[in-house]
Design a protein around this motif. Structure first.
Motif, PDB file in Angstrom:
ATOM      1  N   VAL A   8     -25.093 -25.011-110.511  1.00 31.94           N
ATOM      2  CA  VAL A   8     -23.914 -24.682-111.305  1.00 31.94           C
ATOM      3  C   VAL A   8     -22.767 -24.431-110.332  1.00 31.94           C
ATOM      4  O   VAL A   8     -22.857 -23.560-109.458  1.00 31.94           O
ATOM      5  CB  VAL A   8     -24.139 -23.436-112.179  1.00 31.94           C
ATOM      6  CG1 VAL A   8     -22.932 -23.204-113.088  1.00 31.94           C
ATOM      7  CG2 VAL A   8     -25.423 -23.566-112.999  1.00 31.94           C
ATOM      8  N   LEU A   9     -21.691 -25.219-110.475  1.00 34.72           N
ATOM      9  CA  LEU A   9     -20.564 -25.112-109.552  1.00 34.72           C
ATOM     10  C   LEU A   9     -19.281 -24.796-110.300  1.00 34.72           C
ATOM     11  O   LEU A   9     -19.105 -25.180-111.466  1.00 34.72           O
ATOM     12  CB  LEU A   9     -20.376 -26.414-108.770  1.00 34.72           C
ATOM     13  CG  LEU A   9     -21.508 -26.866-107.856  1.00 34.72           C
ATOM     14  CD1 LEU A   9     -22.449 -27.812-108.583  1.00 34.72           C
ATOM     15  CD2 LEU A   9     -20.960 -27.540-106.616  1.00 34.72           C
ATOM     16  N   SER A  10     -18.370 -24.119-109.610  1.00 37.28           N
ATOM     17  CA  SER A  10     -17.017 -23.933-110.122  1.00 37.28           C
ATOM     18  C   SER A  10     -16.232 -25.208-109.843  1.00 37.28           C
ATOM     19  O   SER A  10     -16.186 -25.666-108.683  1.00 37.28           O
ATOM     20  CB  SER A  10     -16.353 -22.747-109.435  1.00 37.28           C
ATOM     21  OG  SER A  10     -14.955 -22.756-109.667  1.00 37.28           O
ATOM     22  N   ARG A  11     -15.611 -25.769-110.845  1.00 35.27           N
ATOM     23  CA  ARG A  11     -14.824 -26.982-110.643  1.00 35.27           C
ATOM     24  C   ARG A  11     -13.559 -26.694-109.853  1.00 35.27           C
ATOM     25  O   ARG A  11     -13.065 -27.561-109.131  1.00 35.27           O
ATOM     26  CB  ARG A  11     -14.472 -27.620-111.987  1.00 35.27           C
ATOM     27  CG  ARG A  11     -15.658 -28.228-112.720  1.00 35.27           C
ATOM     28  CD  ARG A  11     -15.235 -28.791-114.070  1.00 35.27           C
ATOM     29  NE  ARG A  11     -14.133 -29.713-113.918  1.00 35.27           N
ATOM     30  CZ  ARG A  11     -13.126 -29.849-114.797  1.00 35.27           C
ATOM     31  NH1 ARG A  11     -13.088 -29.072-115.875  1.00 35.27           N
ATOM     32  NH2 ARG A  11     -12.171 -30.708-114.593  1.00 35.27           N
ATOM     33  N   SER A  12     -13.027 -25.515-109.976  1.00 36.57           N
ATOM     34  CA  SER A  12     -11.776 -25.192-109.300  1.00 36.57           C
ATOM     35  C   SER A  12     -11.983 -24.872-107.819  1.00 36.57           C
ATOM     36  O   SER A  12     -11.186 -25.274-106.968  1.00 36.57           O
ATOM     37  CB  SER A  12     -11.081 -24.020-109.984  1.00 36.57           C
ATOM     38  OG  SER A  12     -11.941 -22.896-110.069  1.00 36.57           O
ATOM     39  N   THR A  13     -13.067 -24.171-107.490  1.00 40.04           N
ATOM     40  CA  THR A  13     -13.305 -23.797-106.088  1.00 40.04           C
ATOM     41  C   THR A  13     -14.305 -24.701-105.395  1.00 40.04           C
ATOM     42  O   THR A  13     -14.422 -24.672-104.164  1.00 40.04           O
ATOM     43  CB  THR A  13     -13.820 -22.357-105.999  1.00 40.04           C
ATOM     44  OG1 THR A  13     -15.135 -22.280-106.588  1.00 40.04           O
ATOM     45  CG2 THR A  13     -12.884 -21.393-106.705  1.00 40.04           C
ATOM     46  N   ARG A  14     -15.062 -25.486-106.155  1.00 38.16           N
ATOM     47  CA  ARG A  14     -16.121 -26.348-105.628  1.00 38.16           C
ATOM     48  C   ARG A  14     -17.270 -25.541-105.026  1.00 38.16           C
ATOM     49  O   ARG A  14     -18.076 -26.068-104.251  1.00 38.16           O
ATOM     50  CB  ARG A  14     -15.600 -27.341-104.580  1.00 38.16           C
ATOM     51  CG  ARG A  14     -14.332 -28.089-104.924  1.00 38.16           C
ATOM     52  CD  ARG A  14     -14.451 -29.000-106.119  1.00 38.16           C
ATOM     53  NE  ARG A  14     -13.360 -29.968-106.154  1.00 38.16           N
ATOM     54  CZ  ARG A  14     -12.905 -30.528-107.275  1.00 38.16           C
ATOM     55  NH1 ARG A  14     -13.466 -30.208-108.435  1.00 38.16           N
ATOM     56  NH2 ARG A  14     -11.931 -31.404-107.238  1.00 38.16           N
ATOM     57  N   LYS A  15     -17.364 -24.279-105.366  1.00 34.92           N
ATOM     58  CA  LYS A  15     -18.422 -23.428-104.836  1.00 34.92           C
ATOM     59  C   LYS A  15     -19.591 -23.331-105.820  1.00 34.92           C
ATOM     60  O   LYS A  15     -19.400 -23.375-107.038  1.00 34.92           O
ATOM     61  CB  LYS A  15     -17.887 -22.025-104.566  1.00 34.92           C
ATOM     62  CG  LYS A  15     -16.718 -21.970-103.580  1.00 34.92           C
ATOM     63  CD  LYS A  15     -17.130 -22.428-102.197  1.00 34.92           C
ATOM     64  CE  LYS A  15     -15.981 -22.259-101.205  1.00 34.92           C
ATOM     65  NZ  LYS A  15     -16.334 -22.744 -99.844  1.00 34.92           N
ATOM     66  N   THR A  16     -20.799 -23.164-105.261  1.00 32.59           N
ATOM     67  CA  THR A  16     -21.988 -23.002-106.092  1.00 32.59           C
ATOM     68  C   THR A  16     -22.030 -21.592-106.677  1.00 32.59           C
ATOM     69  O   THR A  16     -21.939 -20.602-105.944  1.00 32.59           O
ATOM     70  CB  THR A  16     -23.261 -23.264-105.284  1.00 32.59           C
ATOM     71  OG1 THR A  16     -23.241 -24.612-104.788  1.00 32.59           O
ATOM     72  CG2 THR A  16     -24.502 -23.079-106.147  1.00 32.59           C
TER      73      THR A  16
END
Length: 326
Positions: A173-181
């Motif tokens: 599951v990733l944040s689309r805005s930060t690209r972080k998991t």
């Protein structure tokens, strides 16, 4: 049997059995059964455009080697086709039904998923363990993000990206805005296709080797339950009415209807034991369910009011992905 064994060894044997053959043509196509269905061909090197109103497979559009999936950009002006063995996406103009651009993605692209606003496209590359991100309008690379082992399917839900990792038995599951998991959720062996409710509260993942659909809470990222299925679930897609989902099981040649309120199977629709039922699409605002049958070289059309197959359309060898243009 592993999915790789099924694709590389079993399908040619199925092909020798010949296709299901078309059902007798409907005297008149239902008014709501219209549009164009784009269907891949793992062994044919083409995407076939099916005129749903006529019930006929039309133009065969040459693409790359081992084309696995096709996805329509939200404006429906383009269809993106992942070519697994050539590491590319073929972009089809849906007006001319011809390839207008080919872009490199990485090793082993499987699926493309678009953000709802049509600005970004996410392509899973199973042999690079990453998702390639593209500007969907310019078809230009915006970089990559690392995920788990052998990513297969990426799904956008709000500001999150859910990626099924076939080799890891989990979902990133990733944040689309930060690209972080944000989380890694164990779901069971061999996760492949996924679907989500429009409100983002539930994510459904077809776990091919575990013979179940895993249900994830889209907010907390917790695995809530597993819904037992027939052998080899490949793709699960939530119906437009948000009350049901349908899962295609390539190991059993069946499609199963899931009551989302109860999280249980309420109907099993048999295609054929060796059909290799694989891809799922909807037409007519959800009235018609389209299933690709990889082993039978066909597309089945199912009336979701009766959950019965009303027509079978022959297509080129080993169809897997399907997308329907209104």
């Amino acid at each position: 049997m592993t999915r790789a064994t099924f694709l590389n060894n079993a399908i040619p044997m199925f092909i020798l059995l010949a296709s299901c053959g078309a059902s007798p043509a409907l005297a008149q196509a239902p008014e709501s059964l219209k549009g164009t269905a784009y269907v891949t061909s793992w062994f044919g090197g083409v995407v076939t455009a099916i005129d749903l109103a006529a019930g006929l497979a039309g133009r065969a559009i040459p693409v790359g080697v081992h084309n696995h999936n096709v996805a329509l950009r939200p404006d429906q002006k383009q269809a993106w086709v992942t070519n697994n063995s050539t590491g590319t996406v073929s972009i089809i103009d849906t007006q001319s039904n011809s390839v207008v651009k080919t872009v490199s993605t990485g090793k082993g692209p499987r699926h493309t998923y678009f953000s709802p606003d049509g600005r970004e496209a996410y392509v899973t590359n199973e042999f690079d363990d990453h998702v390639a991100i593209f500007d969907a309008q310019a078809a230009a690379s915006m970089g990559v993000v690392k995920v788990g082992s052998m990513p297969h399917f990426a799904l956008v839900s709000g500001d999150k990206l859910f990626v099924s990792n076939y080799g890891g038995g989990d979902v990133s599951v990733l944040s689309r805005s930060t690209r972080k998991t944000l989380a890694t959720v164990p779901v069971g062996a061999g996760p492949l296709g996924a679907g989500a409710t429009k409100d983002g509260k539930r994510i459904y993942v077809a776990c091919h080797n575990a013979n179940h659909v895993a249900v994830i809470d889209g907010q907390t990222h917790k695995r809530l339950t597993d819904i037992a299925t027939d052998a080899g679930p490949v793709q699960v897609t939530v119906a437009p009415n948000q009350s049901y989902a349908y899962v295609a099981n390539d190991g059993a040649g069946t499609v199963q209807k899931i009551d989302l309120a109860a999280n249980r199977i309420v109907k099993t629709i048999s295609i054929a034991p060796d059909a290799g039922s694989h891809g799922v699409g909807f037409a007519g605002d959800g009235r018609w369910l389209l299933i690709t049958n990889t082993g039978a070289n066909s597309v089945s059309i199912i009336d979701t009011e009766t959950d019965e197959v009303i027509k079978t359309i022959p297509v080129p060898k080993a169809p897997e992905g399907i997308a329907v243009k209104r």
